[in-house]
Design a protein around this motif. Structure first.
Motif, PDB file in Angstrom:
ATOM      1  N   UNK A   1      47.310 -57.392  49.411  1.00 35.23           N
ATOM      2  CA  UNK A   1      47.737 -58.419  50.338  1.00 35.23           C
ATOM      3  C   UNK A   1      46.544 -58.936  51.131  1.00 35.23           C
ATOM      4  N   UNK A   2      46.555 -60.202  51.472  1.00 38.94           N
ATOM      5  CA  UNK A   2      45.491 -60.736  52.322  1.00 38.94           C
ATOM      6  C   UNK A   2      45.656 -60.275  53.773  1.00 38.94           C
ATOM      7  N   UNK A   3      44.661 -60.566  54.551  1.00 41.48           N
ATOM      8  CA  UNK A   3      44.798 -60.379  55.995  1.00 41.48           C
ATOM      9  C   UNK A   3      45.918 -61.318  56.425  1.00 41.48           C
ATOM     10  N   UNK A   4      46.936 -60.797  57.078  1.00 37.33           N
ATOM     11  CA  UNK A   4      48.081 -61.632  57.439  1.00 37.33           C
ATOM     12  C   UNK A   4      47.851 -62.403  58.735  1.00 37.33           C
ATOM     13  N   UNK A   5      46.886 -61.956  59.548  1.00 38.15           N
ATOM     14  CA  UNK A   5      46.560 -62.675  60.777  1.00 38.15           C
ATOM     15  C   UNK A   5      45.181 -62.250  61.259  1.00 38.15           C
ATOM     16  N   UNK A   6      44.316 -63.222  61.481  1.00 38.32           N
ATOM     17  CA  UNK A   6      43.048 -63.006  62.175  1.00 38.32           C
ATOM     18  C   UNK A   6      43.179 -63.813  63.449  1.00 38.32           C
ATOM     19  N   UNK A   7      43.238 -63.125  64.584  1.00 35.83           N
ATOM     20  CA  UNK A   7      43.605 -63.790  65.839  1.00 35.83           C
ATOM     21  C   UNK A   7      42.572 -63.564  66.933  1.00 35.83           C
ATOM     22  N   UNK A   8      42.276 -64.628  67.662  1.00 38.85           N
ATOM     23  CA  UNK A   8      41.465 -64.554  68.871  1.00 38.85           C
ATOM     24  C   UNK A   8      42.446 -64.510  70.030  1.00 38.85           C
ATOM     25  N   UNK A   9      42.457 -63.366  70.724  1.00 39.61           N
ATOM     26  CA  UNK A   9      43.403 -63.173  71.823  1.00 39.61           C
ATOM     27  C   UNK A   9      42.768 -62.197  72.800  1.00 39.61           C
ATOM     28  N   UNK A  10      42.437 -62.677  73.989  1.00 40.66           N
ATOM     29  CA  UNK A  10      41.696 -61.832  74.922  1.00 40.66           C
ATOM     30  C   UNK A  10      42.457 -60.586  75.349  1.00 40.66           C
ATOM     31  N   UNK A  11      43.760 -60.562  75.189  1.00 43.53           N
ATOM     32  CA  UNK A  11      44.530 -59.361  75.542  1.00 43.53           C
ATOM     33  C   UNK A  11      44.579 -58.353  74.393  1.00 43.53           C
ATOM     34  N   UNK A  12      44.133 -58.759  73.219  1.00 46.38           N
ATOM     35  CA  UNK A  12      44.113 -57.911  72.026  1.00 46.38           C
ATOM     36  C   UNK A  12      45.514 -57.422  71.681  1.00 46.38           C
ATOM     37  N   UNK A  13      45.774 -56.119  71.744  1.00 51.25           N
ATOM     38  CA  UNK A  13      47.096 -55.590  71.379  1.00 51.25           C
ATOM     39  C   UNK A  13      48.034 -55.719  72.578  1.00 51.25           C
ATOM     40  N   UNK A  14      49.114 -56.476  72.380  1.00 50.22           N
ATOM     41  CA  UNK A  14      50.156 -56.628  73.398  1.00 50.22           C
ATOM     42  C   UNK A  14      51.426 -57.083  72.695  1.00 50.22           C
ATOM     43  N   UNK A  15      52.504 -57.208  73.444  1.00 51.88           N
ATOM     44  CA  UNK A  15      53.807 -57.482  72.853  1.00 51.88           C
ATOM     45  C   UNK A  15      53.875 -58.697  71.961  1.00 51.88           C
TER      46      UNK A  15
ATOM     47  N   UNK B   1      48.873 -54.790  54.905  1.00 53.09           N
ATOM     48  CA  UNK B   1      49.102 -56.052  55.626  1.00 53.09           C
ATOM     49  C   UNK B   1      48.449 -55.905  57.000  1.00 53.09           C
ATOM     50  N   UNK B   2      47.287 -56.528  57.141  1.00 50.24           N
ATOM     51  CA  UNK B   2      46.412 -56.274  58.285  1.00 50.24           C
ATOM     52  C   UNK B   2      46.381 -57.461  59.246  1.00 50.24           C
ATOM     53  N   UNK B   3      46.467 -57.131  60.533  1.00 45.72           N
ATOM     54  CA  UNK B   3      46.182 -58.083  61.601  1.00 45.72           C
ATOM     55  C   UNK B   3      44.825 -57.684  62.167  1.00 45.72           C
ATOM     56  N   UNK B   4      43.901 -58.633  62.232  1.00 48.47           N
ATOM     57  CA  UNK B   4      42.591 -58.394  62.833  1.00 48.47           C
ATOM     58  C   UNK B   4      42.542 -59.159  64.142  1.00 48.47           C
ATOM     59  N   UNK B   5      42.173 -58.459  65.224  1.00 44.81           N
ATOM     60  CA  UNK B   5      42.130 -59.060  66.555  1.00 44.81           C
ATOM     61  C   UNK B   5      40.722 -59.016  67.114  1.00 44.81           C
ATOM     62  N   UNK B   6      40.308 -60.126  67.713  1.00 44.43           N
ATOM     63  CA  UNK B   6      39.058 -60.183  68.471  1.00 44.43           C
ATOM     64  C   UNK B   6      39.364 -60.793  69.825  1.00 44.43           C
ATOM     65  N   UNK B   7      38.517 -60.489  70.793  1.00 46.02           N
ATOM     66  CA  UNK B   7      38.752 -60.876  72.186  1.00 46.02           C
ATOM     67  C   UNK B   7      38.402 -62.335  72.503  1.00 46.02           C
TER      68      UNK B   7
END
Length: 160
Positions: A1-15, A77-83
């Motif tokens: 599976x591809x990366x399902x989400x690469x997201x820029x979100x300063x809170x990183x892991x949250x609801x 199924x990976x979500x990658x998060x950066x700040x």
């Protein structure tokens, strides 16, 4: 599976990430690419409090993320998060994010930032960095949740 989400979100892991994105995308791993958090076990523990047991949480440096992006494109199924945008640009170096979608999802108001969308405020240099990411082969857009309208980079930067 591809990366399902690469997201820029300063809170990183949250609801919003875990429930709003992780559920609909059926994510089974969240990767946080952040040099400071990768070196801080107690911060990692705090972030893990918001992660359901069926989802693995992994914390890596930005350099490690860039090296491992191709690995994460297969299998789970990976979500990658950066700040922030600067970190996303660092991960994208050398075309590491070519063919991926980069989601701008939560950069809030701060001194020197300009409101682009209610959930997206960009600072000096962010527009150029986002153009670099796009030029490296990634699709850059903003969307706070999967059901909301995707705003493409050209529209985001049209005013500046």
């Amino acid at each position: 599976m591809p990366i399902v989400l690469f997201r820029v979100d300063e809170r990183l892991i949250h609801g919003q990430v875990v429930v709003g994105w992780g559920g609909p995308l059926h994510a089974d791993r969240i990767v946080v690419a952040d040099d400071e958090i990768a070196a801080s076990p107690w911060e990692q523990e705090l972030y893990c409090l918001g992660v359901p047991p069926e989802i693995d949480a992994v914390f890596v440096t930005v350099d490690e993320a860039r090296r491992r992006i191709s690995e994460w494109k297969g299998g789970r199924r990976v979500i990658v998060l950066v700040r922030d945008v600067a970190t996303a640009r660092r991960v994208a170096e050398g075309g590491a994010l070519a063919g991926e979608e980069v989601n701008l999802g939560g950069i809030h108001h701060a001194e020197g930032r300009t409101r682009v969308l209610p959930y997206l405020h960009l600072g000096p240099g962010d527009g150029d960095a986002l153009r670099e990411i796009a030029a490296s082969g990634a699709e850059v857009s903003a969307r706070d949740l999967p059901a909301t309208r995707k705003v493409m980079l050209d529209e985001l930067l049209a005013g500046g």
